[in-house]
Design an enzyme around this catalytic site. Structure first.
Site, PDB file in Angstrom:
ATOM      1  N   TYR A   1       0.821  -1.099  -0.033  1.00 16.00           N
ATOM      2  CA  TYR A   1      -0.052   0.151   0.001  1.00 16.00           C
ATOM      3  C   TYR A   1       0.941   1.249  -0.060  1.00 16.00           C
ATOM      4  O   TYR A   1       1.275   1.761   0.922  1.00 16.00           O
ATOM      5  CB  TYR A   1      -0.952  -0.007   1.031  1.00 16.00           C
ATOM      6  CG  TYR A   1      -1.919   1.044   1.471  1.00 16.00           C
ATOM      7  CD1 TYR A   1      -2.290   1.930   0.420  1.00 16.00           C
ATOM      8  CD2 TYR A   1      -2.443   0.976   2.526  1.00 16.00           C
ATOM      9  CE1 TYR A   1      -3.278   2.720   0.416  1.00 16.00           C
ATOM     10  CE2 TYR A   1      -3.581   2.054   2.774  1.00 16.00           C
ATOM     11  CZ  TYR A   1      -3.773   3.017   1.691  1.00 16.00           C
ATOM     12  OH  TYR A   1      -4.683   3.895   2.041  1.00 16.00           O
TER      13      TYR A   1
ATOM     14  N   HIS B   1      -2.252   7.575  -0.528  1.00 18.11           N
ATOM     15  CA  HIS B   1      -2.683   8.330   0.630  1.00 18.11           C
ATOM     16  C   HIS B   1      -1.751   8.755   1.786  1.00 18.11           C
ATOM     17  O   HIS B   1      -2.112   8.768   2.934  1.00 18.11           O
ATOM     18  CB  HIS B   1      -3.933   7.586   1.412  1.00 18.11           C
ATOM     19  CG  HIS B   1      -5.084   6.872   0.497  1.00 18.11           C
ATOM     20  ND1 HIS B   1      -5.576   5.843   0.529  1.00 18.11           N
ATOM     21  CD2 HIS B   1      -5.522   7.814  -0.299  1.00 18.11           C
ATOM     22  CE1 HIS B   1      -6.626   5.860  -0.335  1.00 18.11           C
ATOM     23  NE2 HIS B   1      -6.654   6.987  -0.824  1.00 18.11           N
TER      24      HIS B   1
ATOM     25  N   TYR C   1       0.798   7.597   2.983  1.00 17.31           N
ATOM     26  CA  TYR C   1       1.350   6.367   4.077  1.00 17.31           C
ATOM     27  C   TYR C   1       2.726   6.059   3.702  1.00 17.31           C
ATOM     28  O   TYR C   1       3.308   6.612   2.879  1.00 17.31           O
ATOM     29  CB  TYR C   1       0.561   5.123   4.175  1.00 17.31           C
ATOM     30  CG  TYR C   1      -0.918   5.459   4.618  1.00 17.31           C
ATOM     31  CD1 TYR C   1      -1.083   6.511   5.711  1.00 17.31           C
ATOM     32  CD2 TYR C   1      -2.106   5.070   3.907  1.00 17.31           C
ATOM     33  CE1 TYR C   1      -2.517   6.708   6.280  1.00 17.31           C
ATOM     34  CE2 TYR C   1      -3.475   5.569   4.450  1.00 17.31           C
ATOM     35  CZ  TYR C   1      -3.600   6.327   5.546  1.00 17.31           C
ATOM     36  OH  TYR C   1      -5.010   6.314   6.019  1.00 17.31           O
TER      37      TYR C   1
ATOM     38  N   ARG D   1      -1.162  -0.780  -4.244  1.00 17.44           N
ATOM     39  CA  ARG D   1      -2.044   0.500  -4.468  1.00 17.44           C
ATOM     40  C   ARG D   1      -1.252   1.907  -4.470  1.00 17.44           C
ATOM     41  O   ARG D   1      -0.440   1.883  -3.544  1.00 17.44           O
ATOM     42  CB  ARG D   1      -3.055   0.437  -3.076  1.00 17.44           C
ATOM     43  CG  ARG D   1      -4.288   1.566  -3.242  1.00 17.44           C
ATOM     44  CD  ARG D   1      -5.353   1.474  -2.068  1.00 17.44           C
ATOM     45  NE  ARG D   1      -6.501   1.718  -2.767  1.00 17.44           N
ATOM     46  CZ  ARG D   1      -7.492   2.254  -1.699  1.00 17.44           C
ATOM     47  NH1 ARG D   1      -7.324   2.020  -0.386  1.00 17.44           N
ATOM     48  NH2 ARG D   1      -8.659   2.543  -2.192  1.00 17.44           N
TER      49      ARG D   1
ATOM     50  N   ASP E   1      -9.224  11.635  -2.976  1.00 15.50           N
ATOM     51  CA  ASP E   1      -9.309  10.196  -3.623  1.00 15.50           C
ATOM     52  C   ASP E   1     -11.024   9.980  -3.514  1.00 15.50           C
ATOM     53  O   ASP E   1     -11.449   9.555  -4.487  1.00 15.50           O
ATOM     54  CB  ASP E   1      -8.719   9.074  -2.693  1.00 15.50           C
ATOM     55  CG  ASP E   1      -9.194   7.696  -3.391  1.00 15.50           C
ATOM     56  OD1 ASP E   1      -9.323   7.800  -4.505  1.00 15.50           O
ATOM     57  OD2 ASP E   1      -8.638   6.856  -2.842  1.00 15.50           O
TER      58      ASP E   1
ATOM     59  N   ALA F   1     -15.720   1.905  -3.893  1.00  8.90           N
ATOM     60  CA  ALA F   1     -15.878   1.796  -2.448  1.00  8.90           C
ATOM     61  C   ALA F   1     -17.314   2.220  -2.256  1.00  8.90           C
ATOM     62  O   ALA F   1     -18.104   1.411  -1.745  1.00  8.90           O
ATOM     63  CB  ALA F   1     -14.764   2.601  -1.718  1.00  8.90           C
ATOM     64  N   ARG F   2     -17.430   3.620  -2.487  1.00  8.08           N
ATOM     65  CA  ARG F   2     -19.059   4.046  -2.096  1.00  8.08           C
ATOM     66  C   ARG F   2     -19.848   3.523  -2.870  1.00  8.08           C
ATOM     67  O   ARG F   2     -20.955   3.102  -1.985  1.00  8.08           O
ATOM     68  CB  ARG F   2     -18.969   5.514  -2.171  1.00  8.08           C
ATOM     69  CG  ARG F   2     -17.933   6.314  -0.974  1.00  8.08           C
ATOM     70  CD  ARG F   2     -17.635   7.711  -1.239  1.00  8.08           C
ATOM     71  NE  ARG F   2     -16.956   7.915  -2.453  1.00  8.08           N
ATOM     72  CZ  ARG F   2     -16.654   9.226  -3.164  1.00  8.08           C
ATOM     73  NH1 ARG F   2     -16.949  10.391  -2.415  1.00  8.08           N
ATOM     74  NH2 ARG F   2     -15.856   9.479  -3.768  1.00  8.08           N
TER      75      ARG F   2
ATOM     76  N   CYS G   1     -20.420   8.582   4.914  1.00  7.40           N
ATOM     77  CA  CYS G   1     -19.568   7.359   5.044  1.00  7.40           C
ATOM     78  C   CYS G   1     -18.090   7.691   5.787  1.00  7.40           C
ATOM     79  O   CYS G   1     -17.548   7.124   6.460  1.00  7.40           O
ATOM     80  CB  CYS G   1     -19.563   6.336   3.800  1.00  7.40           C
ATOM     81  SG  CYS G   1     -19.230   7.286   2.454  1.00  7.40           S
TER      82      CYS G   1
ATOM     83  N   ASP H   1     -37.015  13.756  10.927  1.00  6.35           N
ATOM     84  CA  ASP H   1     -36.577  14.969  11.421  1.00  6.35           C
ATOM     85  C   ASP H   1     -37.964  15.700  12.320  1.00  6.35           C
ATOM     86  O   ASP H   1     -37.471  16.561  13.100  1.00  6.35           O
ATOM     87  CB  ASP H   1     -36.531  16.019  10.210  1.00  6.35           C
ATOM     88  CG  ASP H   1     -35.310  15.943   9.482  1.00  6.35           C
ATOM     89  OD1 ASP H   1     -34.332  15.593  10.136  1.00  6.35           O
ATOM     90  OD2 ASP H   1     -35.156  16.240   8.307  1.00  6.35           O
TER      91      ASP H   1
HETATM   92  P1  ADP Z   1     -37.426  14.232   6.845  1.00  3.97           P
HETATM   93  O1  ADP Z   1     -36.448  14.382   6.641  1.00  3.97           O
HETATM   94  O2  ADP Z   1     -37.757  13.683   8.338  1.00  3.97           O
HETATM   95  O3  ADP Z   1     -38.088  13.092   5.855  1.00  3.97           O
HETATM   96  P2  ADP Z   1     -38.833  16.385   5.460  1.00  3.97           P
HETATM   97  O4  ADP Z   1     -38.701  17.907   5.894  1.00  3.97           O
HETATM   98  O5  ADP Z   1     -37.698  16.263   4.247  1.00  3.97           O
HETATM   99  O6  ADP Z   1     -38.340  15.525   6.705  1.00  3.97           O
HETATM  100  O7  ADP Z   1     -40.091  16.067   4.906  1.00  3.97           O
HETATM  101  C1  ADP Z   1     -41.176  16.042   5.432  1.00  3.97           C
HETATM  102  C2  ADP Z   1     -42.470  15.981   4.561  1.00  3.97           C
HETATM  103  O8  ADP Z   1     -43.804  16.173   5.288  1.00  3.97           O
HETATM  104  C3  ADP Z   1     -42.622  17.350   3.617  1.00  3.97           C
HETATM  105  O9  ADP Z   1     -42.343  17.091   2.465  1.00  3.97           O
HETATM  106  C4  ADP Z   1     -43.784  18.082   4.205  1.00  3.97           C
HETATM  107  O10 ADP Z   1     -44.595  18.728   3.085  1.00  3.97           O
HETATM  108  C5  ADP Z   1     -44.642  16.970   4.541  1.00  3.97           C
HETATM  109  N1  ADP Z   1     -45.629  17.329   5.552  1.00  3.97           N
HETATM  110  C6  ADP Z   1     -45.558  18.077   6.334  1.00  3.97           C
HETATM  111  N2  ADP Z   1     -46.644  18.152   7.049  1.00  3.97           N
HETATM  112  C7  ADP Z   1     -47.719  17.577   6.653  1.00  3.97           C
HETATM  113  C8  ADP Z   1     -49.227  17.227   6.746  1.00  3.97           C
HETATM  114  N3  ADP Z   1     -49.818  17.776   7.658  1.00  3.97           N
HETATM  115  N4  ADP Z   1     -49.563  16.510   5.841  1.00  3.97           N
HETATM  116  C9  ADP Z   1     -48.780  15.897   4.660  1.00  3.97           C
HETATM  117  N5  ADP Z   1     -47.525  16.242   4.531  1.00  3.97           N
HETATM  118  C10 ADP Z   1     -47.003  16.946   5.528  1.00  3.97           C
HETATM  119 FE1  SF4 Z   2     -22.684   7.266  -0.950  1.00  7.98          FE
HETATM  120 FE2  SF4 Z   2     -23.135   8.934   0.948  1.00  7.98          FE
HETATM  121 FE3  SF4 Z   2     -23.665   6.149   1.160  1.00  7.98          FE
HETATM  122 FE4  SF4 Z   2     -21.135   7.243   1.256  1.00  7.98          FE
HETATM  123  S1  SF4 Z   2     -22.850   7.918   2.654  1.00  7.98           S
HETATM  124  S2  SF4 Z   2     -21.685   5.578   0.326  1.00  7.98           S
HETATM  125  S3  SF4 Z   2     -21.299   8.813  -0.199  1.00  7.98           S
HETATM  126  S4  SF4 Z   2     -24.586   7.577  -0.451  1.00  7.98           S
END
Ligand code: ADP
Ligand code: SF4
Length: 674
Positions: free
Chosen positions: A168, A171, A173, A221, A264, A318-319, A348, A634
């Site tokens: 290797y 990178h 090394y 490598r 890389d 890899a990815r 990753c 979220d």
């Molecule tokens: P996550 O990353 O958790 O998936 P996002 O913010 O990407 O969250 O997606 C949340 C989705 O939920 C958005 O597309 C939004 O339009 C939808 N949403 C939020 N409130 C409502 C609701 N009351 N009815 C239907 N869809 C909703």
């Molecule tokens: Fe590809 Fe992102 Fe998964 Fe890494 S974490 S393998 S960059 S999709």
């Protein structure tokens, strides 16, 4: 199979062994290392099951002078390491693939924080690991010993069952430190001319071949360009000369660019599929030995073109193999539309940089093969069919609907917007983030194949609508919104910012005027990417952050240097180590994060990217109404897309189970010790 893809399934001879096809999983870190051999074996075995003809390990240290703690790395320091690595070789062989092992010595790049022995390097060299320490210069007896370590490790690797043994020199090394005139100023037979600097590499190849070459292939490598211009190894200069010098010596060339790993495995934000080709394409013209390289290949057409145009003999990955361990099988079975394409986000890489289990935005099962028993292509069918309503079709809602659908639930997915995707729709419009839409596309496509999942766009649901729907279970995946009060990682107190805009406002088309100030106390991609976009639109942009660098967390995704360079080159003014205090007419007030000294900056539009808050207004009324409801993604914990996908997948896997199982951990046997 599409007959045009057949070339990808031709066997290729590598010295004394033969790969069953051209899919070659090049070595990549997993964070599992010597501490978690069963998890590592299961991960690699899954790649072999998915059809990768060659599956390699991550970096495997040949001696305690090469210790990468706290990061996960393998060890072949003595015979006691052999059984753990045999697990991986066996798991790969179980599916008819070849097992490769990347023997490694980091030289000045090793921290040696665990072993606490002095590091070694061609010359006295400050540690390349951000440590206040130094690697000592190797004398001739050190070089002799080093050659013995490589030989011994190769013999142990052969005993463990590996078919391809690496030398290797990439990178940054140790063998590369000898190669590059930037790090090697020795005056003996191992320094000076390129022939001298390449001497150790030549000897390592010869020693390894002599030790194991009867039955094992010896791969090299090599970084053919370290991207430091004429001061270092370049593909037009000494990189080419090294290949010319050693052309027929190894059984395979695995070539890439260095110095740091960030070059890389560049993210999609800063590179396109096949981005290494201009650097590595020359190699095949200088050797008859097979050549492999990487380039985030996910399209079978690009892969076929790589072989037909003679760029390489294998499809190195890899990815793409992390995002979809079953990529080769899907191509072979004519299911290329089902490939879960890597988006190039480098989550990753973040796992490796944070010294934790590998994680992947697209593939939530990655590194969970052993500890949770997750298979990327299989999921247990529910004992009882249930009616589930998923509200919100961002990454979390899409993943929940897909995985619950695969389990056989009767799923309805309601989305307020006309288009599926949630945050992906907005974020993928930022400069360089177009590939992120694959997160939505793959899930929407796979959902389309499930007759038991119904999708309802343009369907904003109220608590009453949901209660009336009569589902057995409701999954809220309603996402998050950017906060307006300035609370962030460093600024923990709410500010009065009545005129501030958030990233959501910008995506919704809010007017921007006058000098723009973007205040980033979130530190991932959003603040920097917005600065990039607004500057490209011609605005006068000042980027302010309490941290010492722009988009500081992107250091984990190996992107920070590229982000800061791009902003500077574009003419964005960067103000680091400053907290936002408030906004007045035509100005913002800032304070030095260390001294508290205040200053004003002109500002027509203030954009605050400091953190997000859950959109979970539906949760409490549904609970009160006695509806069985859960939150995922979220709307429970605003975080990365990778975390939203993972949370939704985990929810779907556990749905209907009585308890939330504790993660399986690898524990040392205590028998005889207590
Ligand atoms: P996550 O990353 O958790 O998936 P996002 O913010 O990407 O969250 O997606 C949340 C989705 O939920 C958005 O597309 C939004 O339009 C939808 N949403 C939020 N409130 C409502 C609701 N009351 N009815 C239907 N869809 C909703
Ligand atoms: Fe590809 Fe992102 Fe998964 Fe890494 S974490 S393998 S960059 S999709």
């Amino acid at each position: 199979m599409d007959p045009t893809h057949a070339i990808l399934f031709e066997p290729v001879k590598i010295g004394p062994v033969t790969a069953p096809n051209r899919f070659y999983q090049t070595p990549h870190a997993t964070g599992l290392g010597w501490q978690r051999p069963q998890a590592g074996a299961a991960l690699r075995g899954m790649k072999a099951e998915g059809g990768w003809g060659v599956v390699c390990t991550e970096y495997c240290s040949i001696h305690p002078t090469s210790d990468d703690s706290p990061h996960g790395f393998l060890t072949l320091w003595d015979d006691s390491d052999i059984p753990a690595l045999a697990l991986t070789a066996d798991a790969i062989h179980a599916h008819g693939s070849l097992a490769g092992i990347e023997l490694w010595h980091g030289g000045a790049h090793s921290s040696n924080r665990m072993t606490r022995v002095p590091g070694i390097a061609p010359d006295v060299q400050p540690a390349m690991f951000h440590l206040p320490t130094t690697a000592r210069a190797m004398d001739s007896s050190d070089i002799k010993a080093f050659r013995g370590w490589q030989r011994d490790a190769a013999l142990r690797a052969k005993q463990a069952g590996f078919d391809i043994i690496y030398v290797y020199a990439g990178h940054d090394y140790l063998p590369f430190q000898f190669l590059s005139g930037r790090s090697n100023t020795r005056g003996d037979a191992y320094g000076g001319s390129l022939e001298n600097r390449a001497r150790l590499l030549r000897e390592m190849i010869e020693d390894t071949k002599e030790a194991v070459g009867d039955t094992c292939a010896v791969a090299v490598r090599l970084a053919v360009d370290e991207l430091h211009g004429p001061r270092g190894i370049t593909s037009a200069g000494e990189g080419r000369e090294v290949i010319e010098m050693l052309a027929e010596l190894p059984d395979l060339w695995d070539v890439n660019i260095a110095g740091a790993l960030g070059n890389d495995s560049k993210s999609a934000r800063f590179s396109a599929e096949g981005f290494q080709e201009p650097y590595v394409a020359f190699v095949k013209s200088l050797t008859t030995k097979p050549v492999v390289s990487v380039g985030r290949f996910t399209s079978p057409e690009t892969m076929v073109a790589q072989i037909k145009r003679g760029v390489q003999d294998f499809i190195g990955a890899a990815r793409p193999s992390i995002a979809d361990p079953f990529l080769p099988l899907k191509i072979r079975e004519g299911r290329a539309d089902e490939i879960r394409e890597c988006i190039g986000c480098n989550m990753c890489r973040a796992a490796n940089n944070e010294a934790v289990h590998l994680r992947c935005t697209q593939n939530p099962t990655m590194a969970e093969e052993w500890r949770q028993g997750w298979h990327p292509e299989r999921i247990a069918v529910l004992a009882q069919r249930q009616k589930v309503l998923v509200v919100g079709a961002g990454p979390a809602g899409l993943e929940a609907a897909l995985s619950l659908g695969r389990r056989g639930a009767e799923v309805s997915l309601a989305e307020a917007g006309n288009t599926l995707g949630g945050r992906i729709l907005r974020e993928s419009t930022l400069p360089g983030l177009g590939t992120w839409v694959r997160v939505r596309d793959w899930r929407a496509h796979m959902i389309g194949k499930l007759p038991n999942v119904q999708v309802y766009p343009a369907s904003e649901m109220t608590a009453d609508d949901i209660a009336d729907f009569g589902a057995d279970h409701v999954v809220l995946a309603t996402g998050s919104r950017w906060r307006r009060d300035g609370i962030g990682v460093a600024g923990m107190q709410a500010l009065d910012l009545p005129k501030a805009l958030t990233p959501d406002d910008i995506f919704a088309g809010a007017a921007v005027s006058g000098p723009v100030v973007i205040y980033d106390d979130d530190h991932y991609f959003m603040g920097g990417a917005l600065a990039d976009r607004l500057r490209a639109q011609g605005h006068d942009v000042t980027y302010v952050t309490p941290h010492a660098t722009a988009s500081s967390w992107t250091a984990m995704t190996d992107e920070q240097g590229f982000v800061q360079a791009k902003l500077l080159q574009a003419g964005v003014k960067i103000v680091v180590s400053h907290l936002l205090l408030g906004q007045d007419a035509g100005a913002v007030r800032l304070a030095c994060a260390y001294t508290g000294r205040e200053e004003e900056r002109p500002c027509g539009t203030l954009i605050v990217a400091t953190g997000r808050i859950p959109v979970d207004d539906l949760f409490a009324p549904l609970l009160a109404a006695g509806v069985a409801v859960s939150r995922v993604g979220d709307c429970l914990q605003p975080s990365s897309i990778a975390d939203a996908i993972y949370a939704a997948h985990r929810f779907a896997r556990g749905f209907g189970a009585a308890t939330d199982a504790v993660l399986r951990r690898e524990k040392p046997p205590l028998k005889g010790m207590i």
